[in-house]
Each structure stands twice: as C-alpha cells, then as structure tokens.
Design a protein around this motif. Structure first.
Motif, PDB file in Angstrom:
ATOM      1  N   PRO A   1       0.806  -1.223   0.000  1.00  0.00           N
ATOM      2  CA  PRO A   1       0.000   0.000   0.000  1.00  0.00           C
ATOM      3  C   PRO A   1       0.837   1.269   0.000  1.00  0.00           C
ATOM      4  N   PHE A   2       1.944   1.237   0.745  1.00  0.00           N
ATOM      5  CA  PHE A   2       2.813   2.421   0.770  1.00  0.00           C
ATOM      6  C   PHE A   2       3.452   2.629  -0.596  1.00  0.00           C
ATOM      7  N   LEU A   3       3.879   1.537  -1.229  1.00  0.00           N
ATOM      8  CA  LEU A   3       4.400   1.629  -2.590  1.00  0.00           C
ATOM      9  C   LEU A   3       3.341   2.209  -3.521  1.00  0.00           C
ATOM     10  N   GLY A   4       2.099   1.718  -3.405  1.00  0.00           N
ATOM     11  CA  GLY A   4       1.034   2.182  -4.273  1.00  0.00           C
ATOM     12  C   GLY A   4       0.785   3.665  -4.132  1.00  0.00           C
ATOM     13  N   GLN A   5       0.710   4.159  -2.894  1.00  0.00           N
ATOM     14  CA  GLN A   5       0.470   5.583  -2.698  1.00  0.00           C
ATOM     15  C   GLN A   5       1.640   6.418  -3.206  1.00  0.00           C
ATOM     16  N   SER A   6       2.861   5.933  -3.037  1.00  0.00           N
ATOM     17  CA  SER A   6       4.048   6.670  -3.493  1.00  0.00           C
ATOM     18  C   SER A   6       4.184   6.638  -5.013  1.00  0.00           C
ATOM     19  N   ALA A   7       3.836   5.504  -5.639  1.00  0.00           N
ATOM     20  CA  ALA A   7       4.009   5.361  -7.086  1.00  0.00           C
ATOM     21  C   ALA A   7       2.899   6.046  -7.872  1.00  0.00           C
ATOM     22  N   GLY A   8       1.719   6.181  -7.299  1.00  0.00           N
ATOM     23  CA  GLY A   8       0.628   6.872  -7.976  1.00  0.00           C
ATOM     24  C   GLY A   8       0.281   6.254  -9.310  1.00  0.00           C
ATOM     25  N   ASP A   9       0.273   7.083 -10.361  1.00  0.00           N
ATOM     26  CA  ASP A   9      -0.107   6.575 -11.677  1.00  0.00           C
ATOM     27  C   ASP A   9       0.986   5.732 -12.336  1.00  0.00           C
ATOM     28  N   GLN A  10       2.112   5.583 -11.662  1.00  0.00           N
ATOM     29  CA  GLN A  10       3.165   4.660 -12.119  1.00  0.00           C
ATOM     30  C   GLN A  10       3.091   3.331 -11.362  1.00  0.00           C
ATOM     31  N   LEU A  11       1.907   3.064 -10.803  1.00  0.00           N
ATOM     32  CA  LEU A  11       1.731   1.902  -9.939  1.00  0.00           C
ATOM     33  C   LEU A  11       2.142   0.595 -10.592  1.00  0.00           C
ATOM     34  N   TRP A  12       1.631   0.319 -11.777  1.00  0.00           N
ATOM     35  CA  TRP A  12       1.826  -1.002 -12.371  1.00  0.00           C
ATOM     36  C   TRP A  12       3.288  -1.250 -12.722  1.00  0.00           C
ATOM     37  N   THR A  13       3.990  -0.194 -13.124  1.00  0.00           N
ATOM     38  CA  THR A  13       5.424  -0.346 -13.390  1.00  0.00           C
ATOM     39  C   THR A  13       6.184  -0.632 -12.099  1.00  0.00           C
ATOM     40  N   ALA A  14       5.847   0.128 -11.044  1.00  0.00           N
ATOM     41  CA  ALA A  14       6.510  -0.072  -9.754  1.00  0.00           C
ATOM     42  C   ALA A  14       6.201  -1.448  -9.183  1.00  0.00           C
ATOM     43  N   LEU A  15       4.938  -1.881  -9.306  1.00  0.00           N
ATOM     44  CA  LEU A  15       4.562  -3.195  -8.796  1.00  0.00           C
ATOM     45  C   LEU A  15       5.255  -4.320  -9.555  1.00  0.00           C
ATOM     46  N   ALA A  16       5.475  -4.118 -10.841  1.00  0.00           N
ATOM     47  CA  ALA A  16       6.195  -5.134 -11.618  1.00  0.00           C
ATOM     48  C   ALA A  16       7.592  -5.337 -11.040  1.00  0.00           C
ATOM     49  N   GLY A  17       8.269  -4.232 -10.707  1.00  0.00           N
ATOM     50  CA  GLY A  17       9.588  -4.336 -10.090  1.00  0.00           C
ATOM     51  C   GLY A  17       9.517  -4.952  -8.706  1.00  0.00           C
ATOM     52  N   PHE A  18       8.502  -4.558  -7.933  1.00  0.00           N
ATOM     53  CA  PHE A  18       8.332  -5.087  -6.581  1.00  0.00           C
ATOM     54  C   PHE A  18       8.129  -6.598  -6.613  1.00  0.00           C
ATOM     55  N   ILE A  19       7.311  -7.071  -7.537  1.00  0.00           N
ATOM     56  CA  ILE A  19       7.024  -8.506  -7.618  1.00  0.00           C
ATOM     57  C   ILE A  19       8.260  -9.286  -8.051  1.00  0.00           C
ATOM     58  N   VAL A  20       9.081  -8.672  -8.925  1.00  0.00           N
ATOM     59  CA  VAL A  20      10.308  -9.341  -9.359  1.00  0.00           C
ATOM     60  C   VAL A  20      11.178  -9.712  -8.160  1.00  0.00           C
ATOM     61  N   SER A  21      11.330  -8.777  -7.223  1.00  0.00           N
ATOM     62  CA  SER A  21      12.225  -9.033  -6.089  1.00  0.00           C
ATOM     63  C   SER A  21      11.496  -9.596  -4.864  1.00  0.00           C
ATOM     64  N   ALA A  22      10.292  -9.082  -4.554  1.00  0.00           N
ATOM     65  CA  ALA A  22       9.586  -9.525  -3.351  1.00  0.00           C
ATOM     66  C   ALA A  22       8.977 -10.905  -3.520  1.00  0.00           C
ATOM     67  N   VAL A  23       8.673 -11.285  -4.763  1.00  0.00           N
ATOM     68  CA  VAL A  23       8.149 -12.632  -5.039  1.00  0.00           C
ATOM     69  C   VAL A  23       9.216 -13.501  -5.688  1.00  0.00           C
ATOM     70  N   GLY A  24       9.914 -12.922  -6.658  1.00  0.00           N
ATOM     71  CA  GLY A  24      10.909 -13.703  -7.402  1.00  0.00           C
ATOM     72  C   GLY A  24      12.015 -14.266  -6.534  1.00  0.00           C
ATOM     73  N   LEU A  25      12.617 -13.425  -5.682  1.00  0.00           N
ATOM     74  CA  LEU A  25      13.726 -13.893  -4.848  1.00  0.00           C
ATOM     75  C   LEU A  25      13.309 -14.992  -3.864  1.00  0.00           C
ATOM     76  N   PRO A  26      12.208 -14.827  -3.125  1.00  0.00           N
ATOM     77  CA  PRO A  26      11.803 -15.907  -2.225  1.00  0.00           C
ATOM     78  C   PRO A  26      11.507 -17.214  -2.949  1.00  0.00           C
ATOM     79  N   ILE A  27      10.844 -17.137  -4.098  1.00  0.00           N
ATOM     80  CA  ILE A  27      10.513 -18.370  -4.816  1.00  0.00           C
ATOM     81  C   ILE A  27      11.773 -19.011  -5.377  1.00  0.00           C
ATOM     82  N   LEU A  28      12.706 -18.200  -5.852  1.00  0.00           N
ATOM     83  CA  LEU A  28      13.987 -18.748  -6.298  1.00  0.00           C
ATOM     84  C   LEU A  28      14.724 -19.397  -5.129  1.00  0.00           C
ATOM     85  N   GLY A  29      14.555 -18.829  -3.923  1.00  0.00           N
ATOM     86  CA  GLY A  29      15.164 -19.434  -2.746  1.00  0.00           C
ATOM     87  C   GLY A  29      14.597 -20.813  -2.460  1.00  0.00           C
TER      88      GLY A  29
END
Length: 440
Positions: free
Chosen positions: A29-57
C-alpha cells in the motif's frame, strides 16, 4: 507418490501463509500511494524481487535437496554458522517477537481503553496468549497443511477479497502523480522496495518445513520432494503476486483520502473509508491472522532447525523455548532489538541472495567450490565491514563505500560478488579444476 492438484494447492497455501506477515501487508500500500499513476510499473519491479527472490530461494533449496546441502557446497563451517544467523535473525531475534507486537498494536490495542492500550501489562498478557497459542499449534508440524491450507489462509484471503471487492463498488479515488524516487525510475524503485522485504531469508528457512511436511505425507524420494517443493513455491509466489497487486492498487487509490507515512496508516484510512468503524475490526483480524500464521511458521522452522543441530533438546522443547524468548523480547521493547537485529539481517541478506543464485546456477558452474567460496567470501567481507560501519562507526566509512555502484540503494554487494566470481574462475584455472561452462 503422486500428489493431487488439491494437495499441492494446500501446501502452496501453507507456504504462502508462512511468508505473508504484517510487513507484506504494509509494504505494497505504501508503494502504491508513493508510485501513484506509475503503480503497475513499480509493482512489476516489486514482484520481481519480493516474489521472485523468495521463490527462487525455495527452488534453490529444492534443487540442492536441503539448505544444509546447499551450504555445504561452500564449506562445512559455513554450513554450521550461516543457518544459525538466519534462524536467529528471522526467528526469536526479530521476526517472531515483532509479529506478536504488531498483532497487539493493530489487532488488540485499538479496541482497548486508552489506559490499557498503552499499559505494559496488556501487552504482556496478550503476548503470553498469542505465543502460547502459536506454540501449541506448532507442536504438531504435520498438521500445518490442515491448519494453514484449509483454515487460516482461506480466511485471510477471503477477508482481503472482501476489502478489494468493496473498493470496486465504492471507489476510493483516482491515482495521483508519483512522489520521491518513483517519479524518475518506478521500476527500479519497486525492485528495491521488494528487495528490502528480505523474504529470501525466510524462503531458505521455510524449506525445512515444506520438506518435512512432504515427508509426513509420504513423499520420501528426493527428486519427488524437490519437484513438489518447487510446485509449492510457484503456487505461493503466484498468490503473493495477486495479493500485492490488490494491496498496491488500494494504496494508489487512497491518496485522495489523505497521505500517510507508512502502510499501516494507509490501510487504516482505507478501511475506515470503506467500512467505517467496522473497518478497524476487519483490519485488526487481517493483521492478527497474518502475524499469527507467520509466527507459527517461524517457530516451527526454527525449532526443526535447532532440534537437528542440538539433538539433546527435542523439537517440542525448542518450541517452548522460542515462544518464551519471543514473549520476553516482545515485552522488552522492540526498538532496541531492531537497532541490533536489523543490521544483522542486512549483513546476512546479501550472502543469502548470492547463495541462492549460485545454487540455481550450480550445473552451469560445474559445482565449482572455488567459485562458491570466493563469491560468498567477498560478499561476506563486504557485508561484515558495512555492518561494522553502520553499527559501530556511525557511517564513518560511508564515503568510501559510496564509490561502489548501487551502494546507496542497498545493493552495493554486486561488485564484490562479481570480483569473487572472477577470482573463483582464476583459482579454478590455477588449481586445474574444470572451469564453468560458458554456455548453459
């Protein structure tokens, strides 16, 4: 033995609930409020590391067979010390007591009279109840699939779904312009935010729980176990990504009802807007469930690890020990604990990431121990010096460290890792060890 899709789904839900704690609730939610109309681009990066790294682990541990087997590729001493730091950092040293404290602040304190909400006695009684119940449920790890997959996680997901659906019928607001670093490079900033969740450490720790759960279900073949661990990791990752998209969307839409300094306040504002005073109760339940599931997962994984290392103390005894320690730390005040634990977490995390990467590339580098030792060694030296600089030298050496690319962003270990890779190649060549293939 072949698992049905339903069984794999339950294991994936179990792993998801072990990952998804209070921190995972408030970051998007904090990312969403900070990213505003750039939400989907920011979330794509967030998912790469916040989801990608744990699953790769999870996949790296599954491919190696166990975390111990992965660590032994570096050195037996590393295999002894590194897991110890991981389990202390994400267990009784930080994550478990923090979960209990946050559950009290978000799930209990808002409903107590003001004098009781700030009373240490209230926190003491709550944490005893919270960790006592978590310890009791952790006594039977083979039952976690039923507890998480069939009960707690579905309840948590239904609650989040209710919040999301309500926001569609009662729109909160429109996306506004991005703020801070999200203006110039929302993708990279999103990647950094996801990196800072440090969930890759949890992925390494939770591997032992998933492996033991599969064994309890009759999966004894190592290849089958690895395959199902990968399935569980991918399933949990997909679910995490969906939840992050929902929470990020809610945060981005919330700017019209007021800016906030953290994700918890943003969620509180959203819930009050959507549900009125009932929203506080609903949010309290969501936070409590998330914190409770993570606490059970961490107590279970830490107890299984320590009972394997110190065999004279049984698994159930470790459950009690960790619950008592977590209760005590949660009541001593987390501020001082965070001052010590967070730098240690930051020291261990880069080592965990490069270990995961090496584990995934194990066949490509021909299981070359020189590369494992060199890369891990250079990153470890950098992380230790950086931690000493931050904790004991009050950032006196930061001017020197700033020379490294991406140091300010928190990934200054990249250059030491590359240097270690080059040194590992050279050592392999000098020692006559077959060098890694250049083509996969």
């Amino acid at each position: 033995m072949n698992f049905s899709p339903k069984q794999i789904t339950f294991i994936s839900l179990m792993l998801f609930s072990m990952f998804f704690g209070a921190g995972n609730l408030i970051f998007p939610p904090f990312l969403g409020q900070s990213a505003g109309d750039q939400l989907w681009t920011a979330l794509a990066g967030f998912i790469v590391s916040a989801v990608g790294l744990p699953i790769l682990g999870v996949i790296a541990v599954a491919k190696a067979g166990s975390l111990n087997d992965l660590n032994l590729r570096v050195h037996p001493l590393f295999a002894l010390l590194f897991p110890f730091f991981i389990y202390i950092a994400i267990g009784p040293g930080l994550a478990i007591p923090r979960a209990g404290s946050l559950a009290f602040e978000m799930g209990a304190a808002p409903f107590l009279p003001e004098n009781l909400a700030v009373s240490p006695v209230s926190l003491l009684f709550y944490s005893i109840l919270f960790f006592g119940l978590a310890a009791w449920l952790s006594m039977y790890p083979s039952k976690l699939i039923d507890l998480f997959g069939k009960l707690l996680t579905p309840i948590l997901l239904v609650l989040i779904a209710i919040i999301f659906v309500k926001s569609l019928f009662d729109p909160i607001g429109s996306f506004e312009s991005p703020t801070g670093n999200y203006r110039e490079n929302p993708l990279f900033q999103g990647i950094l935010e996801g990196y800072l969740t440090m969930d890759a450490l949890a992925a390494l720790a939770f591997g032992i729980v998933i492996a033991n759960t599969l064994a309890a279900q009759g999966v004894v073949d190592s290849k089958e176990k690895s395959r199902y661990m990968m399935y569980a990791g991918l399933g949990a990752g997909l679910l995490l990504a969906v939840i992050y998209l929902i929470l990020g969307y809610l945060g981005a839409a919330s700017s019209s009802i007021g800016q906030a300094e953290n994700g918890a306040i943003i969620l509180s504002n959203i819930m009050t807007y959507l549900f009125g005073q009932t929203g506080t109760l609903l949010l309290g339940i969501v936070f409590t469930l998330a914190c409770f599931c993570v606490s059970i997962g961490l107590i279970t994984s830490c107890s299984q690890f320590f009972s394997n290392v110190i065999t004279k103390v049984s698994y159930k005894a470790w459950v009690v020990i960790l619950a008592v320690i977590s209760t005590a730390i949660a009541n001593l005040g987390l501020t001082q604990i965070l001052q010590i634990s967070v730098p240690i977490l930051g020291m261990v995390y880069p080592i965990a990431i490069v270990l995961i990467i090496l584990g995934l590339l194990d066949e490509l580098i021909n299981k070359n121990r020189y590369i494992y030792i060199s890369v891990i060694g250079f990153v470890a030296v950098f992380s230790i010096l950086d931690t000493i600089n931050k904790v004991f030298l009050e950032n006196y050496l930061s001017g020197t460290f700033n020379i490294l690319p991406f140091y300010i962003e928190g990934i200054g270990w990249l250059v030491p890792a590359l240097i270690g890779l080059i040194v590992g190649y050279i050592l392999s060549w000098l020692k006559g060890t077959p060098v890694p293939r250049t083509n996969p």
